[in-house]
Design an enzyme around this catalytic site. Structure first.
Site, PDB file in Angstrom:
ATOM      1  N   HIS A   1      -4.300  11.228  23.666  1.00  0.00           N
ATOM      2  CA  HIS A   1      -5.442  11.220  24.589  1.00  0.00           C
ATOM      3  C   HIS A   1      -5.726   9.839  25.172  1.00  0.00           C
ATOM      4  O   HIS A   1      -6.149   9.731  26.324  1.00  0.00           O
ATOM      5  CB  HIS A   1      -6.687  11.731  23.868  1.00  0.00           C
ATOM      6  CG  HIS A   1      -7.914  11.721  24.723  1.00  0.00           C
ATOM      7  ND1 HIS A   1      -8.079  12.585  25.792  1.00  0.00           N
ATOM      8  CD2 HIS A   1      -9.025  10.935  24.708  1.00  0.00           C
ATOM      9  CE1 HIS A   1      -9.240  12.354  26.372  1.00  0.00           C
ATOM     10  NE2 HIS A   1      -9.833  11.348  25.735  1.00  0.00           N
TER      11      HIS A   1
ATOM     12  N   TYR B   1     -22.352  14.156  28.177  1.00  0.00           N
ATOM     13  CA  TYR B   1     -22.048  15.548  27.814  1.00  0.00           C
ATOM     14  C   TYR B   1     -23.247  16.465  28.027  1.00  0.00           C
ATOM     15  O   TYR B   1     -23.078  17.666  28.240  1.00  0.00           O
ATOM     16  CB  TYR B   1     -21.630  15.628  26.341  1.00  0.00           C
ATOM     17  CG  TYR B   1     -20.277  15.035  26.053  1.00  0.00           C
ATOM     18  CD1 TYR B   1     -19.120  15.798  26.170  1.00  0.00           C
ATOM     19  CD2 TYR B   1     -20.146  13.711  25.646  1.00  0.00           C
ATOM     20  CE1 TYR B   1     -17.869  15.263  25.897  1.00  0.00           C
ATOM     21  CE2 TYR B   1     -18.895  13.158  25.365  1.00  0.00           C
ATOM     22  CZ  TYR B   1     -17.764  13.945  25.502  1.00  0.00           C
ATOM     23  OH  TYR B   1     -16.527  13.405  25.233  1.00  0.00           O
TER      24      TYR B   1
ATOM     25  N   ASP C   1     -10.576  10.327  31.059  1.00  0.00           N
ATOM     26  CA  ASP C   1     -11.550  11.118  30.323  1.00  0.00           C
ATOM     27  C   ASP C   1     -12.791  11.333  31.211  1.00  0.00           C
ATOM     28  O   ASP C   1     -12.648  11.791  32.348  1.00  0.00           O
ATOM     29  CB  ASP C   1     -11.871  10.408  28.998  1.00  0.00           C
ATOM     30  CG  ASP C   1     -12.705  11.227  28.046  1.00  0.00           C
ATOM     31  OD1 ASP C   1     -12.159  12.154  27.415  1.00  0.00           O
ATOM     32  OD2 ASP C   1     -13.912  10.944  27.924  1.00  0.00           O
TER      33      ASP C   1
ATOM     34  N   ASN D   1       9.565 -28.100  40.474  1.00  0.00           N
ATOM     35  CA  ASN D   1       9.835 -28.932  41.645  1.00  0.00           C
ATOM     36  C   ASN D   1       9.324 -28.176  42.858  1.00  0.00           C
ATOM     37  O   ASN D   1       9.936 -27.213  43.325  1.00  0.00           O
ATOM     38  CB  ASN D   1      11.333 -29.215  41.780  1.00  0.00           C
ATOM     39  CG  ASN D   1      11.828 -30.153  40.689  1.00  0.00           C
ATOM     40  OD1 ASN D   1      11.041 -30.895  40.112  1.00  0.00           O
ATOM     41  ND2 ASN D   1      13.123 -30.127  40.419  1.00  0.00           N
TER      42      ASN D   1
ATOM     43  N   TYR E   1     -16.621  20.836  20.255  1.00  0.00           N
ATOM     44  CA  TYR E   1     -17.284  19.558  19.984  1.00  0.00           C
ATOM     45  C   TYR E   1     -18.294  19.208  21.063  1.00  0.00           C
ATOM     46  O   TYR E   1     -19.301  18.534  20.796  1.00  0.00           O
ATOM     47  CB  TYR E   1     -16.239  18.442  19.833  1.00  0.00           C
ATOM     48  CG  TYR E   1     -15.607  17.996  21.133  1.00  0.00           C
ATOM     49  CD1 TYR E   1     -16.047  16.866  21.804  1.00  0.00           C
ATOM     50  CD2 TYR E   1     -14.557  18.730  21.711  1.00  0.00           C
ATOM     51  CE1 TYR E   1     -15.473  16.468  22.999  1.00  0.00           C
ATOM     52  CE2 TYR E   1     -13.980  18.336  22.897  1.00  0.00           C
ATOM     53  CZ  TYR E   1     -14.432  17.217  23.540  1.00  0.00           C
ATOM     54  OH  TYR E   1     -13.869  16.833  24.734  1.00  0.00           O
TER      55      TYR E   1
END
Length: 461
Positions: free
Chosen positions: A425, A367, A232, A22, A280
Site C-alpha cells: 500500500h 473518513y 491514498d 574546470n 475498518y
C-alpha cells in the site's frame, strides 16, 4: 573529489564530499543547462569549487589546497577520484590518496574500502530528503487554519498530496528526484496533519471544503494551474480536484487510489457494509474510538501499519475486515512488532513526532465525511475528465486492489497506467525507484506536450 573527515557530519555520516570543476563564467544564451547542473551538484555535495571562482584549475595543486582549506580537512583525510592520470598524480603528490577511474564498479569498490561506506548499487534506494533539506512554508487559508508545505526545485509546479496516516515526509524519495528532473515540487502536510492546522470539526475535512482550501493555497502561491499527485486519501482529493475544478489542474495522478463509481441511491456508509475489506472505515466513524487505539502507543501504531509488500509473509497479518466485530483494528496483534525495513529509526521517530501533539482526530475526520462527500458529488454534473491522468496500481496492496481501477478509461479518456507488482500500500516508500521512474516519465511527457514548456533533461540521482 571525496574528502574524508572524522569531524561530525550528520548528513554524510562523517564524510564530506566535493566537486572540483574546470568551469568558466557562462553568460551565453544556453547557460540554463549549466545552471541546472550546478544547482543539482550544490544540492548533493558539501562543496562545488569552480575554477573560474578561485583562479586555479584542476590539476593545479592550488586547486586541491583551496578545496582542503574550505572543507577544513588535511590531505591525509582526503581521497581524489579522477578519470585523468595527471590529476591523480598531482593529488598523490599533495598527500592525498587517489583513484584513477577507468572502470566505475572497480572505482566504487576502492572508494568503499577507503571510506567504509557501501557504494550505491542496484538494490539501493534513491536519495531521500530530510526536513532540513527542504524549504518550509506556511500559507494562511482562513482564520485559525494554515497549510504547511515543503518545496524543492524549479519548473512546472507539481503538488504532492499524502494519505492516511502519513505526512509530507512520505514523499521524501520523490521530492529530490522530481526536482532534479526539472519540476517545482511542493509537498503538503494535508489538513489535520503535521504542521498544518487540525480544526476539531468533522465538516472541516469534507472534499468540498478541502478542494476550496487547496484552491486558496494555489491562489496565495500564485500558481494558476498545477499537476497533482496523490496517494491514498490524497489520491481521492486529487480526483475530486480533477473532476470538479479542472481549470486549476494541468494533469492528475494517483498512487493506489482509483476513482470509485458513485451510486446515487446508496450512501457510502451503507454500501461499505457489503465490502468486508473496508470494515475498518466503518470502525473509524465514531469519534474518539479509533483515536484511543491509534494514539495509545504511537511507535507500535506505525510499526503495525507501515510495512512493505515483500514483508507480508514474515509479519503478523493485519486484517481490515471484521474490525468492528473484534473491537479494534489492532486486536490480535502482538505487543512487540518488528520495524519494517522500509523505515529507518529516524523515519519512524519523525512520524511519531508528527502525531504526538495533535493525535489522529484530524486525519480520522477525513473518513467521517464519506457521506458528505457522496452528497456533494451526486449534486455535481457527471462529466468526463479530459486532462492527462495517471493511475499507478500496486500488486500487493490488499485494500486498494488493482481490480478496482477497471473501467477508469470510460471516465478518463487520456488515462495512462503504471503498475508495480511488488509494492504494497505504501507505494512511494515501498518501491521508490520504480515510483520515481513512472512519475518522471509521465510528468515529462505531459509537460513536453504543453506548448512552450520545456523540462530539464537531467535524470534522477
Amino acid at each position: 573529489m571525496f574528502l574524508k573527515s572524522w569531524r561530525s557530519c550528520t548528513v554524510c555520516r562523517g564524510l564530506l564530499t566535493a566537486v572540483l570543476a574546470n568551469h568558466w563564467v557562462d553568460d551565453s544564451a544556453d547557460r540554463d543547462d549549466p545552471a541546472r547542473l550546478l544547482t543539482l551538484l550544490g544540492g548533493h555535495f558539501d562543496l562545488v569549487l569552480q575554477s573560474c571562482r578561485v583562479g586555479h584549475r584542476v590539476p593545479d595543486a592550488d586547486m586541491f589546497t583551496s578545496a582542503l582549506q574550505q572543507l577544513g580537512v588535511t590531505p591525509q583525510q582526503a581521497l581524489w577520484m579522477d578519470a585523468d592520470e595527471e590529476g591523480v598524480k598531482v593529488a598523490e603528490a599533495a598527500g592525498m590518496k587517489a583513484i584513477l577511474v577507468e572502470n566505475l564498479d572497480s572505482a566504487l569498490g576502492k572508494l568503499s574500502e577507503f571510506t567504509g561506506v557501501k557504494a550505491v548499487g542496484a538494490e539501493s534506494r534513491p536519495p531521500s530528503c530530510s526536513p532540513d533539506d527542504v524549504s518550509h512554508g506556511y500559507v494562511p487559508i482562513k482564520p485559525g487554519v494554515r497549510t504547511h508545505y515543503v518545496e524543492m526545485g524549479c519548473g512546472p509546479p507539481v503538488l504532492l498530496c499524502h494519505g492516511f496516516p502519513e505526512s509530507w515526509y512520505s514523499w521524501r524519495y520523490q521530492i529530490p528526484a522530481l526536482a532534479a528532473a526539472g519540476f517545482r515540487v511542493l509537498a503538503l502536510d494535508m489538513k489535520g496533519y503535521g504542521e498544518s492546522s487540525a480544526p476539531p470539526e468533522i465538516e472541516e475535512y469534507s472534499h468540498e471544503q478541502l478542494c476550496k482550501e487547496l484552491i486558496i493555497f494555489l491562489d496565495k502561491m500564485s500558481i494558476p494551474q498545477v499537476t497533482l499527485v496523490g496517494h491514498d486519501w490524497g489520491g481521492s482529493l486529487v480526483w475530486a480536484m480533477a473532476r470538479y475544478h479542472p481549470e486549476r489542474v494541468r494533469a492528475a495522478a494517483s498512487l493506489n487510489t482509483p476513482v470509485f463509481p458513485v451510486n446515487p441511491a446508496v450512501p457510502p456508509t451503507e454500501g461499505l457494509k457489503a465490502l468486508p475489506v473496508f470494515d475498518y472505515q466503518l470502525y473509524f466513524q465514531t469519534p474518539g474510538v479509533a483515536e484511543a487505539e491509534l494514539e495509545k502507543d504511537l511507535e507500535r501504531t506505525f510499526k503495525i501499519l507501515f510495512s512493505s509488500g515483500r514483508e507480508a509473509e514474515a509479519r503478523p497479518a493485519l486484517s481490515s475486515a471484521g474490525v468492528c466485530a473484534r473491537g479494534g483494528l489492532f486486536v490480535g496483534q502482538p505487543e512487540e512488532i518488528p520495524q519494517s525495513s522500509m523505515l529507518t529509526e529516524e523515519d519512524l521517530q519523525f512520524y511519531v513526532s508528527q502525531y504526538k501533539e495533535k493525535g489522529f482526530k484530524g486525519p480520522l475526520n477525513w473518513y467521517r465525511n464519506l457521506d458528505a462527500n457522496w452528497k456533494w458529488m451526486i449534486s455535481r454534473p457527471a462529466t468526463k475528465v479530459l486532462m492527462p491522468t495517471l493511475m499507478v496500481t500496486a500488486g500487493k496492496d490488499t485494500i486498494l486492489l488493482p481490480a478496482f481501477t477497471k473501467g477508469m478509461e470510460d471516465l478518463m479518456p487520456n488515462l495512462s497506467r503504471g503498475h508495480i507488482e511488488e509494492s504494497g500500500h505504501w507505494t512511494q516508500m515501498d518501491q521508490p525507484e520504480e515510483t520515481n521512474k513512472i512519475l518522471i516519465s509521465w510528468l515529462k511527457e505531459v509537460h513536453q506536450k504543453a506548448a512552450g514548456i520545456a523540462v530539464s533533461s537531467a535524470g534522477q540521482r
